[in-house]
Design a protein around this motif. Sequence first.
Motif, short mmCIF file in Angstrom:
data_model
loop_
_atom_site.label_atom_id
_atom_site.label_comp_id
_atom_site.label_asym_id
_atom_site.label_seq_id
_atom_site.Cartn_x
_atom_site.Cartn_y
_atom_site.Cartn_z
N PRO A 32 0.94 -1.14 0.06
CA PRO A 32 0.04 0.06 0.09
C PRO A 32 0.97 1.30 0.21
O PRO A 32 1.89 1.18 0.64
N PHE A 33 0.36 2.31 -0.74
CA PHE A 33 1.32 3.52 -0.84
C PHE A 33 0.70 4.53 0.30
O PHE A 33 -0.30 4.32 0.82
N ASP A 34 2.03 5.18 0.75
CA ASP A 34 1.77 6.30 1.77
C ASP A 34 0.40 7.17 1.33
O ASP A 34 -0.30 7.52 2.13
N ASP A 35 0.61 7.67 0.02
CA ASP A 35 -0.26 8.40 -0.62
C ASP A 35 -1.47 7.76 -1.20
O ASP A 35 -1.44 6.97 -2.15
N ALA A 69 -3.80 8.78 -2.91
CA ALA A 69 -4.13 9.33 -4.12
C ALA A 69 -3.37 8.48 -5.53
O ALA A 69 -3.91 8.54 -6.45
N VAL A 70 -2.40 7.63 -5.04
CA VAL A 70 -1.76 6.84 -5.91
C VAL A 70 -2.74 5.81 -6.57
O VAL A 70 -2.81 5.70 -7.81
N LEU A 71 -3.39 5.07 -5.91
CA LEU A 71 -4.32 4.23 -6.11
C LEU A 71 -5.35 4.69 -6.91
O LEU A 71 -6.03 4.19 -8.12
N ASP A 72 -5.94 6.06 -6.66
CA ASP A 72 -6.85 6.55 -7.18
C ASP A 72 -6.71 7.21 -8.57
O ASP A 72 -7.36 6.72 -9.70
N GLN A 73 -5.40 7.67 -8.71
CA GLN A 73 -4.83 8.03 -10.18
C GLN A 73 -4.85 6.48 -10.81
O GLN A 73 -5.09 6.62 -12.06
N PHE A 74 -4.33 5.43 -10.35
CA PHE A 74 -4.25 4.22 -11.15
C PHE A 74 -5.47 3.83 -11.58
O PHE A 74 -5.80 3.32 -12.92
N ARG A 75 -6.58 3.72 -10.86
CA ARG A 75 -8.07 3.55 -11.32
C ARG A 75 -8.52 4.28 -12.10
O ARG A 75 -9.14 3.90 -13.13
N LYS A 76 -8.17 5.74 -12.14
CA LYS A 76 -8.88 6.30 -13.19
C LYS A 76 -8.06 6.13 -14.54
O LYS A 76 -8.87 6.63 -15.54
N GLN A 77 -6.80 5.77 -14.42
CA GLN A 77 -6.15 5.47 -15.71
C GLN A 77 -6.71 4.40 -16.37
O GLN A 77 -6.63 4.36 -17.68
N PHE A 78 -7.30 3.27 -15.79
CA PHE A 78 -7.77 2.25 -16.19
C PHE A 78 -9.22 1.74 -15.65
O PHE A 78 -9.35 1.07 -14.97
N PRO A 79 -10.11 2.80 -16.08
CA PRO A 79 -11.46 2.93 -15.55
C PRO A 79 -12.12 1.50 -15.95
O PRO A 79 -12.32 1.29 -17.23
N GLY A 80 -12.58 1.03 -14.77
CA GLY A 80 -13.49 -0.18 -15.17
C GLY A 80 -12.55 -1.58 -15.31
O GLY A 80 -13.01 -2.84 -15.41
N THR A 81 -11.28 -1.24 -15.44
CA THR A 81 -10.31 -2.61 -15.89
C THR A 81 -8.98 -2.76 -14.87
O THR A 81 -8.12 -3.63 -15.14
N ALA A 82 -9.10 -1.48 -14.11
CA ALA A 82 -7.86 -1.41 -13.23
C ALA A 82 -7.60 -2.92 -12.19
O ALA A 82 -8.58 -3.45 -11.90
N ASP A 83 -6.46 -3.47 -12.51
CA ASP A 83 -6.05 -4.76 -11.62
C ASP A 83 -4.83 -4.47 -11.16
O ASP A 83 -4.01 -4.29 -11.84
N GLU A 84 -4.68 -4.27 -9.69
CA GLU A 84 -3.76 -4.20 -9.01
C GLU A 84 -2.74 -4.98 -9.12
O GLU A 84 -1.45 -4.95 -8.74
#
Length: 611
Positions: free
Chosen positions: A561-564, A566-581
């Motif tokens: 997990p990232f300290d910030d 917002a990183v995961l929020d940005q990641f999910r926005k970059q791959f809307p609906g298909t984001a896979d961590e």
Amino acid sequence: MNRKERRAAGKRRDESAGNAPAFGSAGIGMAGLAAEASRFYGMRRFNEAQEICRQILAREPGHVQSLNLLGLMAQAAGDHRSAVKTFAKAIASDEVNAACHYNAGNSYQALGNRAKAAAHFSKALALGMDARAVGFILQSPTVTSYVGRIAGKWPLPVTSAELFGTDSVARLARDLFLRAALEATTLANMQLEVLLGYARAELLQRASNQDPEDDEIVAFACALARQCFINEYAYGQTETESELAGALRDRLLQDLASGAAIAPLTLAVVAAYFPLHALPQADALLRRDWPATTAGLLRVQLREPREEMAERSTIAILTPIKNDVSVEVMRQYEENPYPRWTVNPLTAFAADRARGRTVATAEQRAEQDILIAGCGTGSHAIQIAQVYPNARVLAVDISMTSLSYARRKTRELGLRNIEYAQADILELGAIGRTFDSIESVGVLHHLAEPFAGWRVLVSLLRPGGTMRVGLYSDLARRVIVEARARIAARNYRATAADIRRCRRDIFREAEQWKPLIGAKDFYSMSGCRDLLFNVMEHRLTIPEIAAFLNEHGLTFGGFEPFDDPAVLDQFRKQFPGTADETDLDQWHRFEVDHAETFWDMYVFTAGKTAN
């Protein structure tokens, strides 16, 4: 144990708030009331906040958050006697609450009870406030005024008279939280370091002139000497200052040899420039009578290093160190063991475990074999041993000096489930042991061949086991590559004097080097050497990591997990609906667009398929 688990283990919770039954016509539970009290307090509507706190305490007299808020409000009203009584009740309910200890320290200091204030400040720092110490120190009006005077002429120097006026360092010396923080942890801040460097030079002048001694100033000098020892004398110094420090050291050695009296301030100031244990005939210092203010300094700079030397003979040598690069890396960490940590981050967690306030999970209670491959000075291994008390932990490192430090700290904490040994990861395949879990964070990229070392670790992992790995990112460390090129061009060597000069020059060009100046490692000699002067550093990419995992049948379990958030929020926005961590291809594409994401490291888990 990943970063999220460590944060959860170390985080203090107000457990009573979440478990209390709802009451009142609106059905508001204690958690909601406590939140309302905090909101009113933040608005400085103290009457409403106090009323809510009293409602909560009528139902639960030991409610820590409410007691702490009432104490803070008494503090704000100048009623420090009531404040300390209220904080004492909070601490009786939760003795490992760092905030309550810090707040109690402030009120005791206001009341003039400096011994109790110092004790509470030290406790707060040991319980996790060390990570926020710089922020609290920089809120001090005294410190702020001095920092402003320095900034007004920066990068030109200021004189002692311009900076301190006629007070010398007396105002700084009276700041008990500053003194406690100096003794406890590396204070990683450029403005604060520059100020403390000026304070050290002022103390040097006082000691050299044999000015009349003041107990507060001696105590401050001892604390500053402990800080310099923690950061391994990273502070810059002028040529004149170095000469004066050398002369004062020589005078101390002459007085030590002749049996003449040595002023406590002289001892402290010499220790702020030179480690006492490295002085000739240093043990003779322990045979003299000293005031109580120097006891901690002598323990840290003389007794503990002697203990670490004694530990060396007890550490097993598990493998030879024969690879040429491994030998060079070993030499670096023998000279500068890394990291020079002081505070156990799981103090509060361990106390809660011991009192039964938290219960270990089944996984944490399991008997398992864990390998820490590259344990350094032991902080990582010690955290693992505390979270997994039934585990058998083998912690290996290439540096015997680092292992000696780790052994001392482990013994102090009373932990018995860690076995330390000297070993090269490249040679571990010959030890004939396997493990349920292997952790190697920040280590493989210092090997001659990182993937060769990683393959050895994979061979030691049992089927169904997990690995936690930390590797440098090629994209994130571009500023490091640029800094290393600058170091090579200016011919800085990995010596203490050159590292100090390099740090001084980076401070003077602060705007260009913000990522470095913001890195904690930059503020100690071992940390800066590891960061910028490492004899071997590889940087990898996510596709390279993915290829290795695929080749060796390892399943990527995700980045820590990232300290910030917002990183995961940005990641999910970059791959809307298909984001896979757990999709490394997505992470690579994300990192290309956000190169700073893995500034610290790629830290991730991987699993080995069970048979």
